[in-house]
Structure formats: C-alpha cells, structure tokens
Design an enzyme around this catalytic site. Structure first.
Site, PDB file in Angstrom:
ATOM      1  N   SER A  54       0.971  -1.716   0.314  1.00  0.00           N
ATOM      2  CA  SER A  54      -0.012  -0.291  -0.030  1.00  0.00           C
ATOM      3  C   SER A  54       0.831   1.249   0.267  1.00  0.00           C
ATOM      4  CB  SER A  54      -0.788   0.138   1.342  1.00  0.00           C
ATOM      5  OG  SER A  54      -1.581  -1.516   1.468  1.00  0.00           O
ATOM      6  N   SER A  99      -3.879   1.719   1.888  1.00  0.00           N
ATOM      7  CA  SER A  99      -4.085   2.920   1.254  1.00  0.00           C
ATOM      8  C   SER A  99      -5.695   3.579   1.893  1.00  0.00           C
ATOM      9  CB  SER A  99      -3.806   3.413  -0.119  1.00  0.00           C
ATOM     10  OG  SER A  99      -2.415   3.291   0.268  1.00  0.00           O
ATOM     11  N   ALA A 100      -6.551   2.327   1.646  1.00  0.00           N
ATOM     12  CA  ALA A 100      -7.996   2.566   1.749  1.00  0.00           C
ATOM     13  C   ALA A 100      -8.218   3.284   3.246  1.00  0.00           C
ATOM     14  CB  ALA A 100      -8.926   1.288   1.432  1.00  0.00           C
ATOM     15  N   HIS A 103     -10.608  -3.938  -3.385  1.00  0.00           N
ATOM     16  CA  HIS A 103     -10.545  -5.369  -4.618  1.00  0.00           C
ATOM     17  C   HIS A 103     -11.818  -5.692  -5.435  1.00  0.00           C
ATOM     18  CE1 HIS A 103      -6.582  -5.453  -3.368  1.00  0.00           C
ATOM     19  NE2 HIS A 103      -6.988  -6.671  -2.179  1.00  0.00           N
TER      20      HIS A 103
END
Length: 277
Positions: free
Chosen positions: A57, A109-110, A149
């Site tokens: 990430s 990163s989310a 995803h």
C-alpha cells in the site's frame, strides 16, 4: 538470480504478472517466484524486507522507504473511483465517526484515505480480512465496511449501499488527481543495475497483458473470486491501465499530495524522498 515477487491473489495483480509467470517475455535470466498474500500481510512483510519485490500500500511506503524504492510501474490508482464505505442502509456521512467500521488493515491506503476523509485517526473500527468485510456488514457485526478489491463492483449484488466512494471524494478534493492505493517496491540492496533490469521486465509484463488482453484476462479469471468475465475485465481495467505502466507526473503528484496531507494530520511519520526506479 531468484526474485520473489509478492502480490495479492487478485485478478488485477494476476493480470499484471501473467507474462512473467507464463514466460511470454524475456526475463533476462532472472527466475521469478510468485508469493501470494493479502495486502496487509504484504505491508507487514515489507517492514522486515522479506521479499525482493512486493506489492504494498502507498500508505505503507514511508515505513519501508529505508529498505525499498518504488518501481515506476505497477501502480493501482483509483481514478475518480476507489475504496468505498458500504452499509446495509444509507445514512448521512456525518454519522460515520459514530459508526463501527470494518477495515481491511491499518497500513492499507484505503484506511489512510478514510482517516483523511474523517480528518481523524480516532474513530471506531475493527480490522477484518478484506474478503470477510461484506459478510460482516450483511450480518450486522459492524455498522459499515471499508471495501477494497472486487467488492467495489459486487457490493450492490449483496444488497449494500455506498455511503462514500473515497476515490471519487479524493478526485473532487484534488481537482482531478487519482487516489494512490498500491504500488510495487523493490529492495535497494539489490543494487542499481539489478533494480533497473527488474523494473524493465515488470513493465514489459504489464504492457504484454494490455496488448494481449483476452488471454491475460482468461488467466486472471482464476483469481477473480466468482466474478463474471465481464466484471473481472472491468475491474482489471480500473486498476491496470496507463498509470500502471508508468506513474507519470500525474501519478507522482498524487502520491506526494496523499502522503503530505497525511503527514500534516500526523497520520504518518516523516516522508522520505520518494525514489522511483
């Protein structure tokens, strides 16, 4: 020389590395070994420098920059789309801080994008494997879920509602920049020559798949978690594109802004110089 390439068991990553795994391109004498694991595990392994090449990430990069450089290819960026917070029923986004949210990992990163959106690191969350988040929301174990995803394309089929699309939010906030989610890193101790050669091979692999889309998508379907070929192809197109071949100035600007915004809110440590190979 053996090079371990660690990445998620997802259709977009499988698509990227299809040409290497099936020897469709010249690998210049390197033996590439696939290692499949979820992104949060890969982030943690990168902290230890476990693999020569790894997907990570972008959130995790400041923590591993002493060991790794970013490859100029392999980016996963949400260009006016991205990770979403979903729930069984719509509610006002201002209520998010008061909800229990399932997240796929604190180095993703989310997760950092959600912190930036909420402008806070203090909110109620529970770390759950990414593929168990939608079931947890449906079963009422949590109020909402941060999905990554393929879930971004399948959540409606599960009867869930989108509360906020963080990629869309970021695009509007930055006046047109993509949300940087994942990247490929390479260990610095391999040396400049090896790093550059591997970078070129990985870029050629991505270009091969884009130029031979049908066969590469057919291979990637094995990793598409029950998606139809049409949906898998759409998902791959979202995260394997021109920005994946090379970040370019737009992609690099997005990463710098993403990490700087996080640093300004004390969400990450000092940002090192970002080196692309």
């Amino acid at each position: 020389m053996r090079i371990h390439v660690a990445h998620s068991p997802d259709s977009d990553d499988a698509f990227m590395f299809y040409a290497i795994n099936h020897k469709k391109i010249d690998t210049k004498g390197y033996e590439f070994i696939d290692v499949l694991s979820d992104i949060e595990t890969l982030n943690k392994e990168a902290l230890k420098g476990t693999y020569e090449v790894s997907a990570i990430s972008i959130h995790a990069f400041p923590y591993v920059a002493d060991k790794y450089a970013l490859l100029s290819s392999g980016a996963s960026m949400g260009d006016n789309y991205g990770p979403m917070v979903v729930a069984k029923e719509k509610f006002d986004i201002n209520q998010l801080k008061n909800k229990k949210i399932a997240v796929p990992g604190t180095l993703t990163s989310a997760f950092l994008a959600l912190q930036l959106f909420l402008e806070s690191k203090d909110f109620n969350y529970e770390v759950i494997p990414f593929d168990q988040i939608i079931p947890a929301v449906k079963e009422g174990k949590v109020d909402a879920g941060l999905i990554i995803h393929e879930g971004q394309l399948t959540y409606k089929d599960e009867g869930l509602e989108c509360i906020v699309d963080l990629g869309k939010w970021w695009y509007e906030k930055t006046e047109g920049l993509p949300l940087p989610l994942g990247g490929n890193v390479i260990r610095k101790d391999l040396g400049e020559k090896v790093m550059k050669e591997i970078s070129e091979i990985l870029k050629e692999s991505i270009k091969y798949s884009l130029e031979h889309r049908e066969e590469a998508v057919d291979y990637a379907l094995k990793f598409a978690r029950d998606m139809t070929k049409e949906k898998a192809d759409k998902f791959i197109g979202m995260y394997v594109n021109d920005l994946t071949v090379d970040y370019g100035q737009r992609g690099k600007k997005a990463i710098e802004l993403f990490l700087n915004e996080a640093k300004n809110l004390n969400l990450i440590p000092d940002i090192p110089e970002i080196k692309f190979v």
